[in-house]
Design an enzyme around this catalytic site. Structure first.
Site, PDB file in Angstrom:
ATOM      1  CB  SER A  15      -0.921  -0.014   1.215  1.00 34.49           C
ATOM      2  OG  SER A  15      -0.190  -0.255   2.400  1.00 34.49           O
ATOM      3  CD  GLU A  17       0.411   7.542   5.407  1.00 32.85           C
ATOM      4  OE1 GLU A  17       0.256   6.472   6.016  1.00 32.85           O
ATOM      5  OE2 GLU A  17       0.874   8.571   5.928  1.00 32.85           O
ATOM      6  CG  ASP A 109       0.694  13.725  15.327  1.00 29.37           C
ATOM      7  OD1 ASP A 109       0.752  13.209  16.461  1.00 29.37           O
ATOM      8  OD2 ASP A 109       1.344  13.303  14.358  1.00 29.37           O
ATOM      9  CG  PHE A 217       9.544  13.269   8.904  1.00 33.78           C
ATOM     10  CD1 PHE A 217       9.026  14.551   9.039  1.00 33.78           C
ATOM     11  CD2 PHE A 217       9.394  12.634   7.679  1.00 33.78           C
ATOM     12  CE1 PHE A 217       8.390  15.186   7.992  1.00 33.78           C
ATOM     13  CE2 PHE A 217       8.749  13.256   6.621  1.00 33.78           C
ATOM     14  CZ  PHE A 217       8.254  14.532   6.775  1.00 33.78           C
ATOM     15  CG  HIS A 267       1.199   1.797   4.908  1.00 33.05           C
ATOM     16  ND1 HIS A 267       0.085   1.920   4.104  1.00 33.05           N
ATOM     17  CD2 HIS A 267       1.356   3.015   5.507  1.00 33.05           C
ATOM     18  CE1 HIS A 267      -0.415   3.145   4.220  1.00 33.05           C
ATOM     19  NE2 HIS A 267       0.339   3.826   5.056  1.00 33.05           N
TER      20      HIS A 267
HETATM   21  P1  FAD Z   1      -3.853   6.584  20.445  1.00 25.27           P
HETATM   22  O1  FAD Z   1      -3.960   5.145  20.166  1.00 25.27           O
HETATM   23  O2  FAD Z   1      -5.025   7.268  21.049  1.00 25.27           O
HETATM   24  O3  FAD Z   1      -2.567   6.789  21.356  1.00 25.27           O
HETATM   25  C1  FAD Z   1      -2.111   8.101  21.708  1.00 25.27           C
HETATM   26  C2  FAD Z   1      -1.364   8.031  23.047  1.00 25.27           C
HETATM   27  O4  FAD Z   1      -2.298   7.792  24.115  1.00 25.27           O
HETATM   28  C3  FAD Z   1      -0.349   6.890  23.148  1.00 25.27           C
HETATM   29  O5  FAD Z   1       0.727   7.347  23.933  1.00 25.27           O
HETATM   30  C4  FAD Z   1      -1.105   5.768  23.848  1.00 25.27           C
HETATM   31  O6  FAD Z   1      -0.235   4.915  24.584  1.00 25.27           O
HETATM   32  C5  FAD Z   1      -2.048   6.546  24.755  1.00 25.27           C
HETATM   33  N1  FAD Z   1      -3.367   5.913  24.877  1.00 25.27           N
HETATM   34  C6  FAD Z   1      -4.066   5.274  23.914  1.00 25.27           C
HETATM   35  N2  FAD Z   1      -5.264   4.880  24.382  1.00 25.27           N
HETATM   36  C7  FAD Z   1      -5.337   5.305  25.648  1.00 25.27           C
HETATM   37  C8  FAD Z   1      -6.329   5.213  26.657  1.00 25.27           C
HETATM   38  N3  FAD Z   1      -7.516   4.617  26.411  1.00 25.27           N
HETATM   39  N4  FAD Z   1      -6.077   5.771  27.878  1.00 25.27           N
HETATM   40  C9  FAD Z   1      -4.884   6.392  28.137  1.00 25.27           C
HETATM   41  N5  FAD Z   1      -3.898   6.492  27.209  1.00 25.27           N
HETATM   42  C10 FAD Z   1      -4.124   5.973  25.981  1.00 25.27           C
HETATM   43  N6  FAD Z   1      -1.862  11.694  12.197  1.00 25.27           N
HETATM   44  C11 FAD Z   1      -2.703  12.558  11.591  1.00 25.27           C
HETATM   45  O7  FAD Z   1      -2.973  13.638  12.126  1.00 25.27           O
HETATM   46  N7  FAD Z   1      -3.271  12.240  10.373  1.00 25.27           N
HETATM   47  C12 FAD Z   1      -3.029  11.060   9.737  1.00 25.27           C
HETATM   48  O8  FAD Z   1      -3.561  10.814   8.647  1.00 25.27           O
HETATM   49  C13 FAD Z   1      -2.137  10.132  10.357  1.00 25.27           C
HETATM   50  N8  FAD Z   1      -1.872   8.935   9.793  1.00 25.27           N
HETATM   51  C14 FAD Z   1      -1.082   8.014  10.463  1.00 25.27           C
HETATM   52  C15 FAD Z   1      -0.869   6.747   9.893  1.00 25.27           C
HETATM   53  C16 FAD Z   1      -0.100   5.789  10.570  1.00 25.27           C
HETATM   54  C17 FAD Z   1       0.096   4.423   9.936  1.00 25.27           C
HETATM   55  C18 FAD Z   1       0.500   6.112  11.823  1.00 25.27           C
HETATM   56  C19 FAD Z   1       1.362   5.118  12.540  1.00 25.27           C
HETATM   57  C20 FAD Z   1       0.315   7.372  12.384  1.00 25.27           C
HETATM   58  C21 FAD Z   1      -0.501   8.329  11.713  1.00 25.27           C
HETATM   59  N9  FAD Z   1      -0.737   9.603  12.272  1.00 25.27           N
HETATM   60  C22 FAD Z   1      -1.565  10.488  11.622  1.00 25.27           C
HETATM   61  C23 FAD Z   1      -0.076  10.014  13.509  1.00 25.27           C
HETATM   62  C24 FAD Z   1      -0.949   9.709  14.749  1.00 25.27           C
HETATM   63  O9  FAD Z   1      -2.145  10.443  14.686  1.00 25.27           O
HETATM   64  C25 FAD Z   1      -0.122  10.129  15.970  1.00 25.27           C
HETATM   65  O10 FAD Z   1       0.954   9.248  16.158  1.00 25.27           O
HETATM   66  C26 FAD Z   1      -0.904  10.370  17.257  1.00 25.27           C
HETATM   67  O11 FAD Z   1      -0.028  11.047  18.161  1.00 25.27           O
HETATM   68  C27 FAD Z   1      -1.398   9.093  17.946  1.00 25.27           C
HETATM   69  O12 FAD Z   1      -2.406   8.519  17.237  1.00 25.27           O
HETATM   70  P2  FAD Z   1      -2.991   7.071  17.674  1.00 25.27           P
HETATM   71  O13 FAD Z   1      -4.130   6.813  16.783  1.00 25.27           O
HETATM   72  O14 FAD Z   1      -1.900   6.077  17.717  1.00 25.27           O
HETATM   73  O15 FAD Z   1      -3.492   7.425  19.149  1.00 25.27           O
END
Ligand code: FAD
Length: 285
Positions: A15, A17, A109, A217, A267
């Site tokens: 894939s 991105e 983020d 990055f 990916h």
């Molecule tokens: P979460 O899973 O919510 O985790 C965030 C933090 O909170 C972590 O430290 C985790 O340990 C902690 N946490 C998680 N769940 C809980 C809970 N229930 N209680 C307490 N703590 C918790 N960003 C963008 O803005 N746009 C994009 O399109 C984008 N695409 C991405 C694609 C990929 C493949 C990856 C790996 C990252 C991408 N990101 C993107 C970045 C991502 O949004 C950031 O890394 C963000 O800081 C965390 O997102 P997450 O979904 O992993 O969050």
């Protein structure tokens, strides 16, 4: 087609991105790039979701064009940033209306002017909450995983517990943050399996094309450049073509080992450039 079905075929799933371009001309150019890359037969293309502003609507437009006009399966990234829950519901409805079947559920983020992530007062705080909302509808969805730990997590164990919570909402796969040392991926997969996470974990690979950019990055996302690779890139940094060649060689070596040892696919974080991804895939196919 749902990505879960592609993954079930057990062939490596490749894939790409992309991020949504800022204006219509760049969008048209991107569609041409995608048509170019079609010959490599990527299994799906994903489109990132911005921290705010007009590019967000472009994510929806672009995933629909990729699927319905270019004819490649697509996946929309979606984040919690700035959205009340009801709005998330409307975005998911709009995606479904456009025929989109795949979503990557993310927290997101923070926008550039904010240091830490602040949930919308009526929104979701963590990706597992968004994932649960996506799971209520007929989407196939994935979540993000961090072989070198998410920067905000206190330690790897806690980070993995939260990953398990996200996956348990019904995610079909995990896509990892970029990494440059495969040992991190293999260790992450082993720890995830031991924690009861059974879905495919797709490694995220970014071909390096610019030294200062990758330094920025990696500082932001917490991934590390292995010392020898870093030195090579640093030494060649003034020569972008040389940096690109070094990046391609490193990524090919990474991908060959990953696929050889059972990764379900790759990916590619393309940064909207096709040259390196094309060169890498040509050596893998
Ligand atoms: P979460 O899973 O919510 O985790 C965030 C933090 O909170 C972590 O430290 C985790 O340990 C902690 N946490 C998680 N769940 C809980 C809970 N229930 N209680 C307490 N703590 C918790 N960003 C963008 O803005 N746009 C994009 O399109 C984008 N695409 C991405 C694609 C990929 C493949 C990856 C790996 C990252 C991408 N990101 C993107 C970045 C991502 O949004 C950031 O890394 C963000 O800081 C965390 O997102 P997450 O979904 O992993 O969050």
């Amino acid at each position: 087609m749902k990505i879960s079905r592609l993954l079930a075929s057990r062939k490596p799933v490749f894939s790409f991105e992309f991020f949504p371009p800022k204006d219509d001309a760049a969008a048209a150019q991107l569609v041409r790039t995608l048509e170019d890359l079609k010959s490599l037969k990527p299994n799906f293309i994903s489109v990132t979701y911005g921290a705010g502003g007009s590019t967000r609507a472009k994510t929806l437009e672009l995933v629909a064009r990729i699927k319905n006009e270019v004819g490649i399966e697509s996946m929309a990234h979606l984040t919690c940033v700035g959205h009340p829950r009801a709005e998330i519901g409307s975005i998911l409805d709009a995606l479904a209306e456009k025929g989109i079947e795949n979503v990557l559920a993310l927290r997101g983020d923070p926008p550039r002017d904010q240091k830490t992530f602040l949930p919308h007062p009526e929104g979701f705080q963590f990706a597992n909450e968004l994932a649960a909302e996506v799971a209520r509808r007929n989407f196939c969805f994935g979540v993000a995983g961090y072989p070198e730990k998410h920067p905000e997590a206190p330690n790897r164990e806690v980070d993995l517990l939260y990953l398990k919570r996200k996956v348990d909402t019904g995610a079909s796969f995990v896509i990892t943050q970029l990494f440059f040392d495969n040992a991190h991926y293999f260790d992450f997969v082993a720890r995830a399996r031991a924690a009861g996470i059974t879905v495919p974990i797709i490694p995220g690979i970014m071909p390096v094309t610019n030294y200062s950019q990758i330094t920025r990055f990696t500082a932001l996302c917490g991934s590390k450049l292995p010392a020898r690779f870093k030195t090579k890139l640093e030494t060649a940094q003034a020569d972008l073509q040389a940096v690109t060649r070094i990046g391609i060689t490193h990524a090919v070596t990474q991908c060959q080992e990953l696929l050889g040892k059972g990764a379900p696919g790759i990916h590619f974080y393309t940064l909207n450039k096709s040259h390196s991804t094309r060169k890498i895939l040509e050596q893998l196919l």
